[in-house]
Design a protein around this motif. Sequence first.
Motif, PDB file in Angstrom:
ATOM      1  N   GLN A  78      45.153  29.131  29.701  1.00  0.00           N
ATOM      2  CA  GLN A  78      45.402  27.692  30.198  1.00  0.00           C
ATOM      3  C   GLN A  78      44.022  27.169  30.326  1.00  0.00           C
ATOM      4  O   GLN A  78      43.739  26.112  29.944  1.00  0.00           O
ATOM      5  CB  GLN A  78      46.240  27.598  31.061  1.00  0.00           C
ATOM      6  CG  GLN A  78      47.664  27.787  30.887  1.00  0.00           C
ATOM      7  CD  GLN A  78      48.513  28.183  31.846  1.00  0.00           C
ATOM      8  OE1 GLN A  78      48.109  28.452  32.952  1.00  0.00           O
ATOM      9  NE2 GLN A  78      49.848  28.045  31.668  1.00  0.00           N
ATOM     10  N   GLY A  80      42.053  25.952  27.243  1.00  0.00           N
ATOM     11  CA  GLY A  80      42.355  24.498  26.870  1.00  0.00           C
ATOM     12  C   GLY A  80      41.451  23.352  27.745  1.00  0.00           C
ATOM     13  O   GLY A  80      41.487  22.386  27.479  1.00  0.00           O
ATOM     14  N   SER A  82      42.916  33.702  21.860  1.00  0.00           N
ATOM     15  CA  SER A  82      42.611  32.384  22.632  1.00  0.00           C
ATOM     16  C   SER A  82      41.618  31.630  21.653  1.00  0.00           C
ATOM     17  O   SER A  82      41.330  30.634  22.085  1.00  0.00           O
ATOM     18  CB  SER A  82      42.295  32.511  23.896  1.00  0.00           C
ATOM     19  OG  SER A  82      40.729  32.951  24.035  1.00  0.00           O
ATOM     20  N   GLU A 107      38.090  23.078  26.975  1.00  0.00           N
ATOM     21  CA  GLU A 107      37.923  22.035  25.685  1.00  0.00           C
ATOM     22  C   GLU A 107      38.227  20.754  25.949  1.00  0.00           C
ATOM     23  O   GLU A 107      37.335  19.786  25.522  1.00  0.00           O
ATOM     24  CB  GLU A 107      38.729  22.777  24.539  1.00  0.00           C
ATOM     25  CG  GLU A 107      38.198  24.185  24.160  1.00  0.00           C
ATOM     26  CD  GLU A 107      38.939  25.080  23.260  1.00  0.00           C
ATOM     27  OE1 GLU A 107      40.260  24.527  23.245  1.00  0.00           O
ATOM     28  OE2 GLU A 107      38.542  25.860  22.657  1.00  0.00           O
TER      29      GLU A 107
END
Lengths: 348, 348, 348, 348
Positions: D321, D324, D120, D327
């Motif tokens: 998930q 993401g 990841s 970020e």
Amino acid sequence: MLILMRADAGAADLERVLDLLRESGIKPQVTRTEDATCILGPDASKALNAEQISALAGVRKVVRISSPFKLASLDGAMGRTVVEVNGVRIGGGDLAIVAGPCGVESRDQLFTVARYVADSGVKLLRAGAFKPRTSPYAFQGLGLEGLRLLEQVRAEYSLGIVTEALDVETFDAVEAAADMVQIGARNMQNFALLRRAGRCGKPVLLKRGPSATLEEWLYAAEYILAEGNRRVVLCERGIRTWSDHARNTLDLSVVPAAKALTHLPVMVDPSHGTGRRDLVVPCARAAVAVGADGVLVETHCNPEKALSDGPQALLPSDFAQMVGQLEGIHRVLREAKGALSGLALNGL
Amino acid sequence: MLILMRADAGAADLERVLDLLRESGIKPQVTRTEDATCILGPDASKALNAEQISALAGVRKVVRISSPFKLASLDGAMGRTVVEVNGVRIGGGDLAIVAGPCGVESRDQLFTVARYVADSGVKLLRAGAFKPRTSPYAFQGLGLEGLRLLEQVRAEYSLGIVTEALDVETFDAVEAAADMVQIGARNMQNFALLRRAGRCGKPVLLKRGPSATLEEWLYAAEYILAEGNRRVVLCERGIRTWSDHARNTLDLSVVPAAKALTHLPVMVDPSHGTGRRDLVVPCARAAVAVGADGVLVETHCNPEKALSDGPQALLPSDFAQMVGQLEGIHRVLREAKGALSGLALNGL
Amino acid sequence: MLILMRADAGAADLERVLDLLRESGIKPQVTRTEDATCILGPDASKALNAEQISALAGVRKVVRISSPFKLASLDGAMGRTVVEVNGVRIGGGDLAIVAGPCGVESRDQLFTVARYVADSGVKLLRAGAFKPRTSPYAFQGLGLEGLRLLEQVRAEYSLGIVTEALDVETFDAVEAAADMVQIGARNMQNFALLRRAGRCGKPVLLKRGPSATLEEWLYAAEYILAEGNRRVVLCERGIRTWSDHARNTLDLSVVPAAKALTHLPVMVDPSHGTGRRDLVVPCARAAVAVGADGVLVETHCNPEKALSDGPQALLPSDFAQMVGQLEGIHRVLREAKGALSGLALNGL
Amino acid sequence: MLILMRADAGAADLERVLDLLRESGIKPQVTRTEDATCILGPDASKALNAEQISALAGVRKVVRISSPFKLASLDGAMGRTVVEVNGVRIGGGDLAIVAGPCGVESRDQLFTVARYVADSGVKLLRAGAFKPRTSPYAFQGLGLEGLRLLEQVRAEYSLGIVTEALDVETFDAVEAAADMVQIGARNMQNFALLRRAGRCGKPVLLKRGPSATLEEWLYAAEYILAEGNRRVVLCERGIRTWSDHARNTLDLSVVPAAKALTHLPVMVDPSHGTGRRDLVVPCARAAVAVGADGVLVETHCNPEKALSDGPQALLPSDFAQMVGQLEGIHRVLREAKGALSGLALNGL
């Protein structure tokens, strides 16, 4: 109802529990192992509650099976509730921002704040005409005169008005002036007020009490729902703990936890939730990120002259920037939605 | 008012504070050392409160000088208050015991309990006709019918009646039936109710809210006192903490701490304060030992059939023994009194 | 282990739970009603704990059946433990008083306090040679020099010495000098220290952590007992809450609640429990009244010169009067004992 | 030091305070108004602390002037600290993610989790070889064997290792194996361990104690800094309150509040902070939004088989998930930075 008997409970203790259940029309099923005895049956009715069974000798634990919130519960609900106020949707994936001064202090103050709130694109104005104050000697709000000013400011700036009803006596006046009636934290278990709010024709914003568990908060909502008013929005506003860097401890994880139990929208008030202006913007961002349906923030044109809660009021410039940040974070969540697994969805 | 400026506060910050004070008619005295600047002046009036000054840039801490409880404060009081109810003196070194069921459930239940309460020598009966309940679906009390039964039981057993007023709407009826009106914990900051209690002709028992500080509790008393009713008795009933062996944490040190600040009598309710029958007698003893003016305990002739709070109700036999123990401890304190130094006296 | 499944749990969820139980050698019994499914079986072993089962999809609640405190538990114990230190019995209905300054500061200070403590008839002296301090810049105790002074004062006044071991490194020295080794509140979950205390030849006084539940406290005792040292005394010393009139909230109801679960004696420290000298005597009385086996109090010949905790140290004169009051209350309890029903007995 | 005298303090009381100050070499300045007397002077040194002055008769309040955290304080610091671990910058506006299982359970489990964590894009792996456990009978970690596995997994996946040191005895081994040493919440005031961490050659992650105030947390950091190790990162992990929908209450406002006082970076652990898997992702997002320098989360390839803390471990899919989403939110904050006023900046 699931009842676990104590290890030292005797046959007579068991019989007594079973008798009480049967008297109430409950058919219990008993399971026994070498170490333990448990009883399973439908939840007790009004005539017999878990507390009464706990009071019996030999009973160690009683666990309710079904949700005690018939109307507030997500189980069995037809989707999540969306409450619309002045064209703003609270719930349903939208982001609702409610902003304004703690209290209505003067026409000048109210209109000045309303103008920059409206300019930032926010459509809901908060301001108290009746203020609950710890001290009887503190400013208690302008009362009916404050409500009149709120009606004027609504007309002038097309803002929906969110304002608090303090008691049953003045509820009619508040209901007439408001687009959404707020029940304050200290009144979360003022049951007469909750029942009145349940017979109110306007949506209700129900603040969490400073020492209320999630369950107690939902019970308070249930009081309103049970009277027929289904437009209830919950609002976390900080709880009382020993952590002393802020006036209250903002309990943000309660937002996804509440959404796991109820279909009602949940907002967050980071202003009362922290009591410190420098913590409000970060915590408002966190509220949106945790999945709240909106935020309620205090802002004042001149915080140092505010008659109440000045230390937590945002300056006009901070307020405008905050709105932009909240919208940016809300976009990130919207884009992420759908890609998440069921569990994480609770927070969206 | 004592104001300490932050180390990084500039001259402009200081000037702004001084201006605000002067505008309010306060003449400030400024002291400066190499590291620090502080401002001393009389406490702010209604027009200017400590909160507003805290909101100013450069202010680190604001400390009030005089007690904010004009009427509740021990400073300047003419001795400690003694409240008499049905011939029982609450305060003044006596020990007042109030006992009875949580709620009035039936004529039979009420009279049975009243009989053994009266037999034990206790002269004040507690029982709720209106019950505040977390769930809208729980037993809410017998209401007016309950008040009628209380009037009958008073006549029958010469007991003074202590019963709760839940809201302004039903206050008149409660006031007429009661010898002492109780304001419950959840209503400690129901300001409309406090004001009504302040205009009441009967003594008031003010329970501490489950998350109220001592200061907030005294402010609540001040609301009642300020309306003219000077017969107020405080009652500690446990606070909400994370400590989970009991329903609430009984905060017994608040009794001597309250007596250091106020002239009002202070009682303790170990039944709600613990929620567990087996902890009630030990905690009632501790309440007397810590210096409380009395205790309020729940007892029921048949706790397992109680419609509310059965798990904390004392059995009749435990109740009678408890009374003897409390009187024994009270005698020890009485004998010790006078022999103690000033500081320890607070607890007596 | 009793497992209640969620209403929305499917057959696959149930199978998974049953598989996990069977893999661990547990034979589960399943009970089903229209609304609910529950599973009953023996408690999980080291290989499978309640937490793991809670992690499974569809599980709503897991309740342990047997006490997790094999050694500390009252269930199955051969009577209540009595710990003897310097001829004083802690437990068994006696009243143990331990008194002395917070820290050893000098020969002069220690001997002055020891003399009046001994004169009052108290046989156990408390004083720290190693002090845990929030700030690295605060007085940290005299260390080994302090231990030497404690040995001298013991010889001079025939007092048993109760003193704290802060870490494993200095434990040997403390063990050699002490008659009873104290584990402080902040170290209640310092597991290396607990294990070392379990291998110690002296009795151990285990303070409750400022945010420890009763269950966690008993687990900490279990760490000591499991290493072989059975002479453990629990000591309540106040917990951290938002209630701000005292430094900590003395949780006195934990005394009878602990005695309902464990055979170990329970003492109370009202000095740390309140942090205010004027609350110490009232709370010491309450501790005895609630059924504690003894109290631990701080007293100083000259509190305002104390290097630590001066504000809570009793003056010599208050101390002597307190001892008389505690003995008076203890006599009342002794006389009442035997006359009480089973439930209330927990508090004695 | 700013000292406010009580209204009823006499001239002798004042003289005593002044004498004590002068004895310690402090030159006090006295200010008097009609109602009040206050004393201003430099803060006390080691020889005289605020507590001692509080112990004097007639003293109402003592306020320290300068920060007691010489090394942790933002005042006088040369900018904010950035701690680099395995090429990841903690602080300085970057977002650091640390992820992994609660404990090392087996080579297979560790490598499986490490692989998807590394995939990841996360570069720091957390996993405990030594586990602090409430019960002496629970899984206590693989110990040295666990450290060996951590060294292997680091080599295989180029991950930096964050792992906990439980006690001084095993600190050397942990220090050798780790890239960053964690001090757990229960050890936040284990002063011997803090001092050892201060002499450690690796960065230290200092978790906040479950009942530690912000001030106490900074004092704990000060213990480490004072021994010479300046690479300290703070980590909020939830506090103990009565709010019972989650295992702890995640106190997110402490992040900007800490940053207002200290130059040290602040991370958040939403896994321990909530204890519920479904709350972890929402709270991780909120942590980034509130301005944390990073998050520490637990993830497990097979949570239901986890030997500890399974209920809070993220599933691999949720984990990816989450990264993401974090970020995305971090980008919004970065873009907003610079546009904010000074006060709100605290949260960035």
